[in-house]
Enzyme design. Structure first.
Site: not given
Length: 178
Positions: A176, A29, A9
């Protein structure tokens, strides 16, 4: 246990890159076009052996030891009044790609993740892919996570091998792990 794709990550800026021939566009994004701000990403993508691509990735500023600089440092590359050349010299950024959504006329959105990753690996050099492993072994996963943390990254993401693409939403395919 069921094998999963584990990826580092990275605390970078999420990007989506569109390549059609010589035309390359880089979006955040929120779909801002940031192409002029990150010429090193454009140069990297231009060299990939595919005429048409849509890639998902992160762009991140690394120090001389290849450890990540703080997120705010990476984000300075996307500021409003940019002297791109001097910023690039001060804060070079590196792209790391983790998914391919389209390649040479073929939409890959509905393919399973493991199929998309096979395509990604064929197109993008290892140095520009988010480090990942596939395992069902908890000890191996812990070792892989320790390697990410040692290098200053946030931890791991776990993804299902069979998942189709989920556009930035962390549904069942995107989990996540901190």
């Amino acid at each position: 246990g069921v094998a999963a794709v584990l990826e580092w990550k990275l605390d970078g800026a999420r990007i989506q890159v569109h390549k059609q021939g010589d035309h390359i566009a880089i979006y955040t994004r929120s779909l801002n076009d940031v192409t002029p701000a990150v010429p090193e990403v454009t140069e990297a993508v231009r060299a990939f052996p595919a005429d048409e691509l849509i890639l998902d990735g992160e762009v991140i500023a690394l120090d001389a030891a290849e450890r990540p600089l703080p997120f705010q440092v990476t984000m300075r590359r996307f500021g409003r009044r940019l002297d791109v050349d001097s910023l690039r010299a001060q804060i070079p950024v590196s792209p790391f790609f983790f998914d391919v959504l389209r390649a040479d006329g073929e939409d890959l959105l509905d393919q399973q993740l493991h199929q998309r990753l096979t395509r990604l690996d064929a197109i993008i050099p290892a140095s520009m892919r988010v480090p990942r492993t596939v395992t069902a072994d908890v000890e191996e996963a812990k070792r892989f996570e320790a390697g990410a943390l040692e290098r200053g990254h946030e931890g791991l993401m776990a993804k299902s091998l069979s998942a189709p693409y989920a556009a930035g939403r962390r549904g069942s395919a995107w989990l996540k792990i901190k």
